[in-house]
Design a protein around this motif. Structure first.
Motif, short mmCIF file in Angstrom:
data_model
loop_
_atom_site.label_atom_id
_atom_site.label_comp_id
_atom_site.label_asym_id
_atom_site.label_seq_id
_atom_site.Cartn_x
_atom_site.Cartn_y
_atom_site.Cartn_z
N ALA A 1 6.25 15.76 -1.13
CA ALA A 1 5.71 14.26 -1.47
C ALA A 1 6.61 13.43 -0.46
O ALA A 1 5.66 12.48 0.14
CB ALA A 1 6.16 13.90 -3.05
N ASP B 1 0.83 -1.16 -0.10
CA ASP B 1 0.06 -0.06 -0.06
C ASP B 1 0.80 1.11 -0.08
O ASP B 1 0.46 2.25 -0.68
CB ASP B 1 -1.00 0.02 1.40
CG ASP B 1 -1.94 -1.06 1.08
OD1 ASP B 1 -2.20 -1.66 0.06
OD2 ASP B 1 -2.48 -1.48 2.49
N GLN C 1 4.27 5.77 -5.46
CA GLN C 1 4.24 5.89 -7.13
C GLN C 1 3.26 7.00 -7.43
O GLN C 1 3.35 7.66 -8.73
CB GLN C 1 4.10 4.75 -7.64
CG GLN C 1 5.24 3.69 -7.27
CD GLN C 1 6.55 4.29 -7.46
OE1 GLN C 1 7.14 4.60 -8.40
NE2 GLN C 1 7.52 4.36 -6.55
N THR C 2 2.17 7.27 -6.86
CA THR C 2 1.21 8.39 -7.21
C THR C 2 1.83 9.80 -7.68
O THR C 2 1.22 10.37 -8.20
CB THR C 2 -0.13 8.35 -6.44
OG1 THR C 2 0.25 8.72 -5.25
CG2 THR C 2 -0.82 7.07 -6.34
N PHE C 3 2.80 9.97 -6.87
CA PHE C 3 3.45 11.24 -6.91
C PHE C 3 4.28 11.51 -8.27
O PHE C 3 4.90 12.62 -8.40
CB PHE C 3 4.30 11.60 -5.72
CG PHE C 3 3.37 11.75 -4.49
CD1 PHE C 3 3.16 12.96 -4.19
CD2 PHE C 3 3.21 10.74 -3.63
CE1 PHE C 3 2.29 13.03 -2.81
CE2 PHE C 3 2.26 10.64 -2.50
CZ PHE C 3 1.78 12.00 -2.06
N GLY D 1 5.40 12.49 -11.68
CA GLY D 1 4.83 13.47 -12.59
C GLY D 1 5.92 14.31 -13.04
O GLY D 1 7.06 14.21 -13.23
N ASN E 1 2.52 1.76 -3.53
CA ASN E 1 1.73 1.93 -4.69
C ASN E 1 1.29 3.46 -4.23
O ASN E 1 1.12 4.38 -5.21
CB ASN E 1 0.56 1.25 -4.59
CG ASN E 1 0.66 -0.10 -4.85
OD1 ASN E 1 1.66 -0.49 -5.75
ND2 ASN E 1 0.13 -1.23 -4.53
N TYR E 2 1.15 4.04 -2.91
CA TYR E 2 0.96 5.09 -2.82
C TYR E 2 1.97 6.37 -3.23
O TYR E 2 1.69 7.26 -3.73
CB TYR E 2 0.45 5.48 -1.31
CG TYR E 2 0.29 6.95 -0.82
CD1 TYR E 2 -0.81 7.49 -1.29
CD2 TYR E 2 1.15 7.65 -0.07
CE1 TYR E 2 -1.19 8.91 -0.79
CE2 TYR E 2 0.83 8.80 0.27
CZ TYR E 2 -0.31 9.55 -0.22
OH TYR E 2 -0.75 10.73 0.14
#
Length: 509
Positions: A269, A221, A227-229, A231, A224-225
């Motif tokens: 982040a 978890d 990797q959402t940053f 960009g 995965n969280y």
């Protein structure tokens, strides 16, 4: 128009995951596995079945795809996880790296492939010492990118000394090629002028190894969280669970965020990820199956062919975490219970393997495991045995962690202990690939139970036989037991969860 000169990129690394409680790793251990310098590195890298760390192959492949570069091979060592590295050998290796790097002349960039959880008999941050040495040789303007195992323990010195750190994202580790590619891409960005901003936060959390799987669970978890940053600004997010058994002041789940520029995005982040990770910290508690229950399950599936087969993970004696790969608790209990249709491997016992090989296939004898016990966990066990197969131990990994990597297990034999087949090897290796059984003529699909000396990497190798709910993580004694209270940790920054239960922490300002 004249084509620009090719980039000269130095490649080096010394990979060891150190368990402070395990026997010392020596030069011989590296020579038995991987210790290559200069052109030897290039020969192996371009070979059919390389022995080098997989991430180096990924890095080189991406650099090849981008074109116009020349690898400058320095020194690369790789060995199975073990105890602290003999410090004199570490110093000799560090000096050799320095000498070769200085002799290489002008370098445009450096790629370092390390594990990150190495200690020596005298130094608790040898990875940091390697990083700092490289920086001192090449200077402040030459880009340096490093890859680390997600079990690495990260120091401030490591982060300061390089421009970017890229860690694995999967456990079992099956993404090393991809992470090597990431390192090459970041290196090209640095060469084109990127001036990275790096945020680094370490949490008072030392997760037991079995809680760091990435298919599901708290670590998955968090990964995965993170990797959402990724960009426009954030080019890499690495979240390292660390390796508790190293027992150092730099232990603790580490978050490293690399941004393209210093605009605060890396810090924002990293803080958000740290807050999310700490909110999950109480989930990092291992849940193991008692030995008697595991044996009962094996007997049950042996009696009922309609039940799915099971895999017993001897997580407390994992050579991939520094275990000797020779404890007898599970084998002895299954033998005493009369279990049938069981495969056990791979047991590290060079003396037994040599004796059985000399007797030859078909011979019957009294097999004595651990006739010379290297530690308190390696107790003696005797059983009547028949030699079924003898091999030299040379093989190429087929699946998962060891896929396409050439391995040498030393003299290897298959013994039949009356319904239990045991693979005995001579060079300590984690049982993470089915080839270790298949090269002995064993059909894994026919077994009712398989016992592996592995913590988690076997899941990627044996997933064609065992789904997640067919795996039993067994609670037994050993150098890599996930029950951390069984060890005398003396160097952790305290308090730290789960060794300490009531730990309060807030993200530092």
């Amino acid at each position: 128009m004249q084509e620009p000169s090719p980039l000269r990129v130095a490649i080096l690394g010394l990979m060891l995951e150190s368990n402070r409680f395990a026997p010392v790793i020596t030069e011989e251990d590296f020579l038995n596995r991987v210790y290559l310098a200069g052109d030897e590195i290039l020969e192996d890298l371009r070979g059919m079945d390389p022995k080098l760390p997989t991430e180096i192959r990924g890095f080189a492949a991406e650099m090849d795809a981008k074109g116009n570069w020349v690898p400058v091979p320095i020194l690369v060592g790789l060995v199975e996880a073990g105890g602290p590295l003999d410090h004199s050998f570490f110093e000799a290796s560090l000096d050799e790296m320095r000498r070769r790097l200085e002799a290489a002349g002008a370098i445009d960039a450096v790629y370092i492939s390390n594990h990150g959880a190495m200690i020596t008999t005298e130094e608790d941050d040898p990875d940091g010492a390697i990083f700092a040495m490289v920086r001192s040789v090449v200077g402040s303007d030459v880009p340096i990118v490093a890859t680390l195992d997600l079990h690495g323990n990260v120091s401030d010195r490591m982060v300061r000394s390089v421009d970017a750190i890229v860690s694995y994202q999967t456990n079992p580790h099956v993404d090393m090629l991809a992470r090597g590619k990431d390192a090459a891409e970041i290196l090209h960005e640095l060469i084109r002028g990127m001036r990275p901003d790096v945020a680094f936060i370490r949490l008072p959390l030392t997760p037991p190894t079995v809680t760091l799987l990435t298919e599901a669970g708290p670590y998955a978890d968090i990964i995965n969280y993170g990797q959402t940053f990724l960009g426009d600004d954030i080019v890499n997010v690495s979240i390292l669970g660390g390796f508790a058994y190293s027992d150092t002041a730099k232990n603790g789940l580490a978050i490293i965020v690399t941004a393209q520029r210093a605009n605060g995005s890396a810090q924002r982040a990293a803080r958000a990820i740290a807050e999310m990770a700490w909110s999950q910290h109480k989930r990092f508690v291992p849940r193991l199956t008692p030995l008697d229950e595991a044996v009962a399950r094996v007997l049950e599936v042996g009696r009922n062919p309609d039940l799915p087969a099971v895999a017993l993970a001897d997580v407390a004696d994992n050579p991939g975490g520094g275990g000797n790969g020779n404890t007898m608790w599970i084998l002895e209990a299954l033998h005493a219970a009369g279990a049938k249709g069981v495969i056990v491997g791979v047991i590290n016992d060079p003396l037994l393997a040599e004796e059985a090989a000399e007797l030859g296939e078909g011979a019957t004898f009294k097999a004595v495991f651990n006739r010379i016990a290297p530690d308190e966990y390696s107790r003696r066990f005797e059983a009547d045995a028949r030699v079924l197969c003898v091999r030299d131990g040379d093989c190429v990994g087929r699946r998962g962690f060891y896929a396409r990597r050439r391995m040498n297990l030393g003299r290897s034999v298959l013994l039949d202990l009356g319904g239990i087949k045991v693979v005995v090897i001579s060079i300590r290796t984690q049982c993470a690939d089915p080839i270790f059984f298949e090269m002995m003529g064993v059909d894994i699909g026919e077994a009712r139970a398989v016992v592996v000396k592995s913590r988690g990497h076997f899941r990627a190798g044996f997933d064609e036989y065992f789904a997640h709910d067919q795996v039993i993580e067994v609670d037994a004694p050993g150098l890599t037991s996930p029950i951390l209270t069984r060890f005398d940790f003396r160097n952790f920054p305290r308090p730290v969860f789960p060794l300490d239960q009531d730990v309060e922490w807030k993200v530092p300002a």
